[in-house]
Design a protein around this motif. Structure first.
Motif, PDB file in Angstrom:
ATOM      1  N   PRO A  74     -16.002 -24.416 -32.888  1.00 23.93           N
ATOM      2  CA  PRO A  74     -17.306 -25.024 -33.204  1.00 23.93           C
ATOM      3  C   PRO A  74     -18.123 -25.253 -31.932  1.00 23.93           C
ATOM      4  O   PRO A  74     -17.556 -25.579 -30.878  1.00 23.93           O
ATOM      5  N   ILE A  75     -19.418 -25.054 -32.040  1.00 21.72           N
ATOM      6  CA  ILE A  75     -20.295 -25.275 -30.889  1.00 21.72           C
ATOM      7  C   ILE A  75     -20.383 -26.768 -30.597  1.00 21.72           C
ATOM      8  O   ILE A  75     -20.576 -27.584 -31.499  1.00 21.72           O
ATOM      9  N   THR A  76     -20.241 -27.124 -29.343  1.00 22.14           N
ATOM     10  CA  THR A  76     -20.312 -28.525 -28.937  1.00 22.14           C
ATOM     11  C   THR A  76     -21.577 -28.765 -28.116  1.00 22.14           C
ATOM     12  O   THR A  76     -22.259 -27.817 -27.694  1.00 22.14           O
ATOM     13  N   ALA A  77     -21.860 -30.037 -27.878  1.00 19.14           N
ATOM     14  CA  ALA A  77     -23.015 -30.383 -27.045  1.00 19.14           C
ATOM     15  C   ALA A  77     -22.849 -29.820 -25.637  1.00 19.14           C
ATOM     16  O   ALA A  77     -23.832 -29.427 -24.995  1.00 19.14           O
ATOM     17  N   PHE A  78     -21.603 -29.743 -25.156  1.00 12.40           N
ATOM     18  CA  PHE A  78     -21.344 -29.167 -23.832  1.00 12.40           C
ATOM     19  C   PHE A  78     -21.731 -27.694 -23.799  1.00 12.40           C
ATOM     20  O   PHE A  78     -22.324 -27.209 -22.820  1.00 12.40           O
ATOM     21  N   ASP A  79     -21.390 -26.955 -24.897  1.00 16.90           N
ATOM     22  CA  ASP A  79     -21.742 -25.532 -24.956  1.00 16.90           C
ATOM     23  C   ASP A  79     -23.260 -25.344 -24.913  1.00 16.90           C
ATOM     24  O   ASP A  79     -23.756 -24.381 -24.331  1.00 16.90           O
ATOM     25  N   MET A  80     -23.986 -26.260 -25.557  1.00 14.85           N
ATOM     26  CA  MET A  80     -25.444 -26.157 -25.628  1.00 14.85           C
ATOM     27  C   MET A  80     -26.133 -26.795 -24.423  1.00 14.85           C
ATOM     28  O   MET A  80     -27.361 -26.810 -24.355  1.00 14.85           O
ATOM     29  N   GLU A  81     -25.316 -27.330 -23.514  1.00 12.48           N
ATOM     30  CA  GLU A  81     -25.840 -28.002 -22.323  1.00 12.48           C
ATOM     31  C   GLU A  81     -26.780 -29.144 -22.696  1.00 12.48           C
ATOM     32  O   GLU A  81     -27.827 -29.347 -22.090  1.00 12.48           O
ATOM     33  N   TRP A  82     -26.400 -29.854 -23.782  1.00 12.61           N
ATOM     34  CA  TRP A  82     -27.164 -31.025 -24.209  1.00 12.61           C
ATOM     35  C   TRP A  82     -26.589 -32.266 -23.550  1.00 12.61           C
ATOM     36  O   TRP A  82     -25.374 -32.417 -23.423  1.00 12.61           O
TER      37      TRP A  82
END
Length: 285
Positions: free
Chosen positions: A153-161
């Protein structure tokens, strides 16, 4: 002494002894290793046999019970000091899937069939082996799975949020009673609770559970399930007000004919925009 009184004293004495040793053993789950599981079962059986006088010699029964109470503590101590002792007592983890490939030899070693592996993967919400990068059988018998990078699953870390660090919520109301210790730990008062309840239109005796999250918002669950409570929206309202202020300043800058005023409105609108973007992860979580 009456027989029932001896039975009572024997039961209470064993209860105190076993309770003390179980507290000393700590919070480790009895199924974390086969050794600990067997030790707990033997202790329970021995205690029952002593209480029911199946073991006629009380002293010998207590010696046997003492051995099974003390040895696990000794082995736990040795396991903390030596990896070899730990592996001897609790075993070692077994890799079942590595780099996406099933390790058939390891499956055979731990006597797991392909069906067993698929069943355990489904228990982890994994229905396709092709999605698994790595899987390991823990000494407790549980299987832990690491999915392939493109299946996670995409995380906030992956999205650089940027996200707001969160702490565990504190229960401040339970079964209609205010819990003072967590309330004090949060730096809040009983009057704050009363103000929040009045704004929500609910009385304290109607609240089953009240929790304060890391943002200082109070979640309420009431006994009356038909009652509708508004969700906390303080942060969302603040974010909306900041955006409205930015829009108003941009509007004033566009409408005014005074260059100095236009520059001032534009500069302040930019400041609010920067502040809004900085606070976005804290206000929209």
């Amino acid at each position: 002494m009456p027989e029932w009184l001896l039975f009572l004293f024997r039961s209470l004495g064993l209860f105190v002894i076993i309770f003390f040793f179980m507290r000393v053993m700590g919070k480790k789950h009895p199924t974390t290793s086969p050794f600990r599981f067997v030790a707990n079962v033997v202790i329970a059986v021995l205690a029952a046999l002593i209480i029911m006088e199946v073991v006629e010699n009380l002293a010998l029964g207590l010696v046997a019970l003492g051995v099974w109470l003390v040895l696990p503590l000794l082995f736990d101590y040795l396991a903390l000091r030596s990896k070899a002792v730990h592996d001897l007592l609790h075993g070692k983890e077994t890799v079942l899937i590595k780099q996406g490939k099933i390790m058939e030899e390891n499956l055979e070693k731990v006597r797991l069939t392909g069906e067993d592996l698929l069943k355990d993967l489904r228990a982890k919400d994994v229905f396709s082996v092709a999605d698994v990068e790595f899987a390991v059988l823990e000494t407790s018998g549980d299987i832990n799975v690491m999915l392939k990078s493109d299946k996670k699953p995409i995380t906030a870390f992956d999205m650089e949020w940027k996200v707001m660090p969160q702490t565990e919520p504190q229960t401040v109301i339970l079964d209609g009673n205010v819990l003072h210790d967590p309330l004090t730990e949060l730096g809040l008062t009983r009057s704050w609770i009363q103000t929040q309840l009045e704004s929500s239109g609910v009385s304290l005796d109607n609240v089953f559970l009240g929790q304060v999250n890391s943002a200082g918002e109070l979640y309420l669950d009431v006994f009356d399930d038909s009652m509708q409570l508004a969700n906390p929206s303080v942060r969302e309202m603040l974010f909306a007000n900041l955006q409205k202020a930015e829009a108003d300043l941009e509007k004033y800058a566009y409408e005014t004919q005074d260059q100095q005023a236009r520059d001032m409105f534009s500069e302040n609108a930019q400041r609010i925009h920067s502040l809004t973007e900085e606070l976005r992860p804290y206000l929209l979580r």
